[in-house]
Design a protein around this motif. Structure first.
Motif, PDB file in Angstrom:
ATOM      1  N   GLY A  11     -89.934  64.164 -59.691  1.00 56.94           N
ATOM      2  CA  GLY A  11     -88.740  63.459 -60.120  1.00 56.94           C
ATOM      3  C   GLY A  11     -88.039  64.882 -61.166  1.00 56.94           C
ATOM      4  N   GLY A  12     -88.805  65.757 -61.058  1.00 54.16           N
ATOM      5  CA  GLY A  12     -88.244  66.657 -61.908  1.00 54.16           C
ATOM      6  C   GLY A  12     -86.551  67.555 -61.560  1.00 54.16           C
ATOM      7  N   THR A  13     -86.773  67.164 -60.012  1.00 52.27           N
ATOM      8  CA  THR A  13     -85.886  68.537 -59.095  1.00 52.27           C
ATOM      9  C   THR A  13     -85.097  67.541 -58.972  1.00 52.27           C
ATOM     10  OG1 THR A  13     -88.140  69.497 -58.117  1.00 52.27           O
ATOM     11  CG2 THR A  13     -85.445  68.812 -56.406  1.00 52.27           C
ATOM     12  N   LEU A  14     -85.088  66.358 -58.593  1.00 43.53           N
ATOM     13  CA  LEU A  14     -84.456  64.777 -58.731  1.00 43.53           C
ATOM     14  C   LEU A  14     -82.848  64.791 -59.784  1.00 43.53           C
ATOM     15  CD1 LEU A  14     -85.647  61.979 -56.891  1.00 43.53           C
ATOM     16  CD2 LEU A  14     -83.739  63.590 -56.007  1.00 43.53           C
ATOM     17  N   VAL A  15     -83.118  65.318 -60.962  1.00 42.46           N
ATOM     18  CA  VAL A  15     -82.590  65.287 -62.121  1.00 42.46           C
ATOM     19  C   VAL A  15     -80.708  65.466 -62.055  1.00 42.46           C
ATOM     20  CG1 VAL A  15     -82.286  65.972 -64.648  1.00 42.46           C
ATOM     21  CG2 VAL A  15     -83.815  65.286 -64.101  1.00 42.46           C
ATOM     22  N   ALA A  16     -80.883  66.682 -61.288  1.00 40.49           N
ATOM     23  CA  ALA A  16     -79.337  67.857 -61.183  1.00 40.49           C
ATOM     24  C   ALA A  16     -78.647  66.146 -60.640  1.00 40.49           C
ATOM     25  CB  ALA A  16     -79.551  69.162 -60.507  1.00 40.49           C
ATOM     26  N   ARG A  17     -77.165  66.824 -61.342  1.00 34.20           N
ATOM     27  CA  ARG A  17     -75.659  65.676 -60.556  1.00 34.20           C
ATOM     28  C   ARG A  17     -75.526  67.339 -60.615  1.00 34.20           C
ATOM     29  NH1 ARG A  17     -79.611  62.226 -62.315  1.00 34.20           N
ATOM     30  NH2 ARG A  17     -78.798  60.277 -62.940  1.00 34.20           N
ATOM     31  N   GLY A  18     -73.816  67.110 -59.403  1.00 35.88           N
ATOM     32  CA  GLY A  18     -72.721  67.870 -59.357  1.00 35.88           C
ATOM     33  C   GLY A  18     -71.783  67.266 -58.217  1.00 35.88           C
ATOM     34  N   GLU A  19     -71.725  67.867 -57.888  1.00 35.90           N
ATOM     35  CA  GLU A  19     -70.569  67.691 -56.813  1.00 35.90           C
ATOM     36  C   GLU A  19     -69.976  65.847 -56.646  1.00 35.90           C
ATOM     37  OE1 GLU A  19     -73.436  68.215 -53.571  1.00 35.90           O
ATOM     38  OE2 GLU A  19     -73.161  69.140 -55.791  1.00 35.90           O
ATOM     39  N   PHE A  20     -71.307  65.692 -56.048  1.00 39.64           N
ATOM     40  CA  PHE A  20     -70.785  64.323 -55.882  1.00 39.64           C
ATOM     41  C   PHE A  20     -70.339  63.210 -57.099  1.00 39.64           C
ATOM     42  CE2 PHE A  20     -73.158  64.762 -52.302  1.00 39.64           C
ATOM     43  CZ  PHE A  20     -72.894  64.877 -51.161  1.00 39.64           C
ATOM     44  N   SER A  21     -70.494  64.406 -58.450  1.00 37.79           N
ATOM     45  CA  SER A  21     -71.186  63.164 -59.240  1.00 37.79           C
ATOM     46  C   SER A  21     -68.771  62.745 -59.445  1.00 37.79           C
ATOM     47  CB  SER A  21     -71.672  62.980 -60.574  1.00 37.79           C
ATOM     48  OG  SER A  21     -72.971  62.932 -60.316  1.00 37.79           O
ATOM     49  N   ILE A  22     -68.133  64.459 -59.363  1.00 43.55           N
ATOM     50  CA  ILE A  22     -67.645  64.902 -59.801  1.00 43.55           C
ATOM     51  C   ILE A  22     -66.319  63.934 -58.045  1.00 43.55           C
ATOM     52  CG2 ILE A  22     -65.738  66.780 -60.263  1.00 43.55           C
ATOM     53  CD1 ILE A  22     -67.478  66.942 -61.666  1.00 43.55           C
ATOM     54  N   VAL A  23     -66.874  64.316 -56.997  1.00 41.37           N
ATOM     55  CA  VAL A  23     -66.140  64.026 -56.713  1.00 41.37           C
ATOM     56  C   VAL A  23     -65.277  61.992 -56.600  1.00 41.37           C
ATOM     57  CG1 VAL A  23     -65.853  62.547 -54.481  1.00 41.37           C
ATOM     58  CG2 VAL A  23     -66.728  65.137 -53.852  1.00 41.37           C
ATOM     59  N   ILE A  24     -66.575  61.406 -57.124  1.00 44.83           N
ATOM     60  CA  ILE A  24     -66.158  59.969 -57.620  1.00 44.83           C
ATOM     61  C   ILE A  24     -65.323  59.704 -58.773  1.00 44.83           C
ATOM     62  CG2 ILE A  24     -67.401  58.064 -58.734  1.00 44.83           C
ATOM     63  CD1 ILE A  24     -70.026  58.379 -56.945  1.00 44.83           C
ATOM     64  N   ALA A  25     -65.551  60.304 -60.025  1.00 45.16           N
ATOM     65  CA  ALA A  25     -64.501  60.653 -60.471  1.00 45.16           C
ATOM     66  C   ALA A  25     -63.027  61.441 -60.706  1.00 45.16           C
ATOM     67  CB  ALA A  25     -65.925  61.460 -62.217  1.00 45.16           C
ATOM     68  N   GLY A  26     -63.302  62.166 -59.771  1.00 51.93           N
ATOM     69  CA  GLY A  26     -61.794  62.488 -59.544  1.00 51.93           C
ATOM     70  C   GLY A  26     -61.064  61.333 -58.895  1.00 51.93           C
ATOM     71  N   LEU A  27     -62.015  60.953 -57.952  1.00 52.45           N
ATOM     72  CA  LEU A  27     -61.127  59.640 -57.689  1.00 52.45           C
ATOM     73  C   LEU A  27     -60.022  58.879 -59.158  1.00 52.45           C
ATOM     74  CD1 LEU A  27     -63.107  58.699 -54.609  1.00 52.45           C
ATOM     75  CD2 LEU A  27     -61.149  59.483 -54.136  1.00 52.45           C
ATOM     76  N   ALA A  28     -61.472  58.604 -59.692  1.00 60.08           N
ATOM     77  CA  ALA A  28     -60.350  57.651 -61.320  1.00 60.08           C
ATOM     78  C   ALA A  28     -59.715  59.175 -61.410  1.00 60.08           C
ATOM     79  CB  ALA A  28     -61.988  57.824 -61.876  1.00 60.08           C
ATOM     80  N   VAL A  29     -59.656  59.711 -61.851  1.00 61.13           N
ATOM     81  CA  VAL A  29     -58.916  60.421 -62.823  1.00 61.13           C
ATOM     82  C   VAL A  29     -58.110  60.298 -62.096  1.00 61.13           C
ATOM     83  CG1 VAL A  29     -58.209  62.897 -63.250  1.00 61.13           C
ATOM     84  CG2 VAL A  29     -60.692  61.713 -64.319  1.00 61.13           C
ATOM     85  N   THR A  30     -57.375  60.350 -60.888  1.00 60.26           N
ATOM     86  CA  THR A  30     -56.609  60.881 -59.775  1.00 60.26           C
ATOM     87  C   THR A  30     -55.938  59.325 -59.407  1.00 60.26           C
ATOM     88  OG1 THR A  30     -57.223  61.823 -58.418  1.00 60.26           O
ATOM     89  CG2 THR A  30     -55.271  60.939 -57.542  1.00 60.26           C
ATOM     90  N   ALA A  31     -56.472  58.171 -60.135  1.00 60.57           N
ATOM     91  CA  ALA A  31     -56.017  56.584 -60.832  1.00 60.57           C
ATOM     92  C   ALA A  31     -55.264  56.560 -61.874  1.00 60.57           C
ATOM     93  CB  ALA A  31     -56.798  55.924 -59.894  1.00 60.57           C
ATOM     94  N   GLY A  32     -56.277  57.305 -62.168  1.00 60.18           N
ATOM     95  CA  GLY A  32     -55.745  57.382 -64.378  1.00 60.18           C
ATOM     96  C   GLY A  32     -56.144  56.183 -64.826  1.00 60.18           C
ATOM     97  N   ILE A  33     -57.218  55.627 -64.408  1.00 63.72           N
ATOM     98  CA  ILE A  33     -57.962  54.037 -65.319  1.00 63.72           C
ATOM     99  C   ILE A  33     -58.829  53.835 -66.641  1.00 63.72           C
ATOM    100  CG2 ILE A  33     -58.542  53.156 -62.643  1.00 63.72           C
ATOM    101  CD1 ILE A  33     -61.570  53.859 -63.185  1.00 63.72           C
ATOM    102  N   GLU A  34     -58.765  55.385 -66.568  1.00 61.92           N
ATOM    103  CA  GLU A  34     -59.295  55.594 -67.746  1.00 61.92           C
ATOM    104  C   GLU A  34     -59.257  57.457 -68.517  1.00 61.92           C
ATOM    105  OE1 GLU A  34     -60.735  55.217 -71.459  1.00 61.92           O
ATOM    106  OE2 GLU A  34     -60.145  53.308 -70.850  1.00 61.92           O
ATOM    107  N   PRO A  35     -58.721  57.690 -69.383  1.00 58.77           N
ATOM    108  CA  PRO A  35     -58.935  58.849 -69.186  1.00 58.77           C
ATOM    109  C   PRO A  35     -59.175  59.312 -69.973  1.00 58.77           C
ATOM    110  CG  PRO A  35     -56.350  57.062 -70.667  1.00 58.77           C
ATOM    111  CD  PRO A  35     -57.887  56.468 -70.303  1.00 58.77           C
ATOM    112  N   ALA A  36     -60.648  58.963 -70.873  1.00 56.24           N
ATOM    113  CA  ALA A  36     -61.865  59.497 -71.234  1.00 56.24           C
ATOM    114  C   ALA A  36     -62.948  59.316 -70.156  1.00 56.24           C
ATOM    115  CB  ALA A  36     -62.590  58.788 -72.500  1.00 56.24           C
TER     116      ALA A  36
END
Length: 425
Positions: free
Chosen positions: A326-351
């Motif tokens: 359980g403790g090992t699985l906590v880290a988020r990183g590259e894929f979270s940024i990839v997914i958020a990057g798609l939204a940033v490029t599309a400009g759906i929500e500035p925050a």
């Protein structure tokens, strides 16, 4: 003059990333948060905004995403993926429920709408394979009983991205329900076809790509990956998914050789990708979302611990191994940024971009700490609870066969393959 300025800027970026990576390595720490901070420093509203090299950085960032997914696909064979789907899918469902729902609920509570809710659900759902592999290697846990459980969950998350990314792409593009369904159908059809071909004809494909000359092998694999990624994107399917499927189709010595050759390129362009994400995030936009990001990080850290504990218990792992999983699985990183990057490029929500950046920064720092201290902290709290009760404490004998490192022949082979995977990550 413009060319000289570009060389100066881009050379400074690469040199700076190298120094940051070296600093993070000495601290046995993931360099991802440092790369994000570097992007924040040189992006919009930062200390020294870039100009001449920004377009090239954008292209390099796209290649970075493609290489990240390709290298992940090279880690697994098609038969491994099919086996994991059959045996570990309940853990995947629990993982999705416990970790995607908090992100979706948070987006709705913030008033961002259903599309942003789907995006933020993905940000909070997917763990960082790169960070987790590095942590397991650093802590010497590759041979532990809980390690196959952790890897199975990561594989299921990677597979789920083949379905999730086309859905997100369609939603962000604002296409109709019919067009979105067509996109998803194409993605599923392509994924199914590639898996079928990889299972049946993987050796044939590998022999076709194989070459004793490292230069030829590098050019063929890289060219094939970029070609398939481009075709996939042209068909309204994520380029990253196309790269992931190419990695799955390659196996054996070809996959190992390609992994060795492409690892330096992956590291370079992945670092550029994290910088690019930071470049498009105004540092002044992070403080307003730091409290929601912190609250979301705390909640989803707990849900990831619960996910790993449940999955390891289901696999028959001992109590200590459950907490470590359980403790090992906590880290988020590259894929979270990839997914958020798609939204940033599309400009759906500035925050959304600033929130995702702050969220990843928090969990990529906390992740190695939870991997190391979740199990001893849980043991200490459990021990205190026993001492506080009326019944006398009963000394428990250790369970090396369900909690410690494996010792059988199959496990030794698994250890060697997983150690190679960690070294390449």
């Amino acid at each position: 003059m413009h060319s000289a300025l570009f060389l100066i800027e881009f050379g400074a970026i690469i040199l700076g990333l190298g120094l940051l990576g070296r600093f993070a390595g000495r601290l046995r720490f993931s360099p991802i948060p440092l790369y994000l901070l570097a992007g924040l420093a040189f992006g919009e509203g930062g200390l020294l905004p870039l100009g001449a090299s920004e377009e090239f950085v954008a292209i390099g960032a796209e290649i970075g995403v493609i290489l990240l997914l390709l290298m992940l696909g090279l880690e697994y064979t098609a038969s491994d993926l099919v086996s994991n789907l059959k045996t570990q899918y309940p853990a995947g469902l629990v993982d999705f429920t416990l970790n995607a729902v908090p992100g979706a609920v948070a987006a709705l509570l913030l008033g961002w709408g259903p599309v942003a809710a789907v995006v933020l659900a993905g940000v909070t759902w997917i763990s960082s394979s790169g960070v987790i592999a590095k942590v397991m290697g650093d802590f010497g846990r590759i041979g532990n009983r809980e390690t196959p459980v952790i890897l199975s969950i990561l594989v299921l998350e990677d597979l789920a991205m083949a379905v999730y990314l086309p859905i997100v792409t369609a939603l962000l593009a604002g296409v109709s329900l019919a067009a979105g369904s067509l996109t998803l159908a194409i993605a599923l059809g392509v994924a199914g076809a590639v898996l079928f071909v990889a299972v049946r004809y993987g050796r044939v494909i590998s022999r076709f790509v194989s070459s004793d000359d490292p230069e030829k092998l590098l050019l063929v694999v890289l060219g094939l990956t970029l070609l398939v990624a481009g075709i996939a994107q042209q068909l309204q399917v994520s380029a990253a998914v196309g790269a992931f499927l190419v990695g799955i189709a390659l196996s054996g010595e070809v996959a190992e050789g390609a992994h060795t050759l492409l690892s330096p390129l992956r590291d370079l362009f992945a670092a550029v990708f994290f910088v690019f994400f930071g470049l498009h995030t105004d540092p002044a936009s992070i403080p307003p979302v730091i409290l929601p990001a912190l609250a979301l990080a705390v909640v989803t850290a707990c849900t990831k611990v619960a996910t790993g504990y449940w999955a390891a218990k289901r696999a028959g792992v001992g109590v200590k191994g459950r907490w470590r999983a359980g403790g090992t699985l906590v880290a988020r990183g590259e894929f979270s940024i990839v997914i958020a990057g798609l939204a940033v490029t599309a400009g759906i929500e500035p925050a959304l971009g600033p929130l995702a950046t702050a969220y990843v920064l928090i969990l990529v720092v906390i992740g190695p700490l939870t991997a190391r201290y979740t199990e001893p902290l849980a043991a200490r709290l459990t021990g205190r609870g026993k001492r506080a009760g009326t019944a006398p404490a009963v000394r428990q004998t250790p369970e090396p066969d369900t909690d410690g490192p494996t010792r059988d022949a199959d496990a030794e082979r698994e250890v060697l393959s997983e150690r190679d995977a960690v070294d390449r990550a």
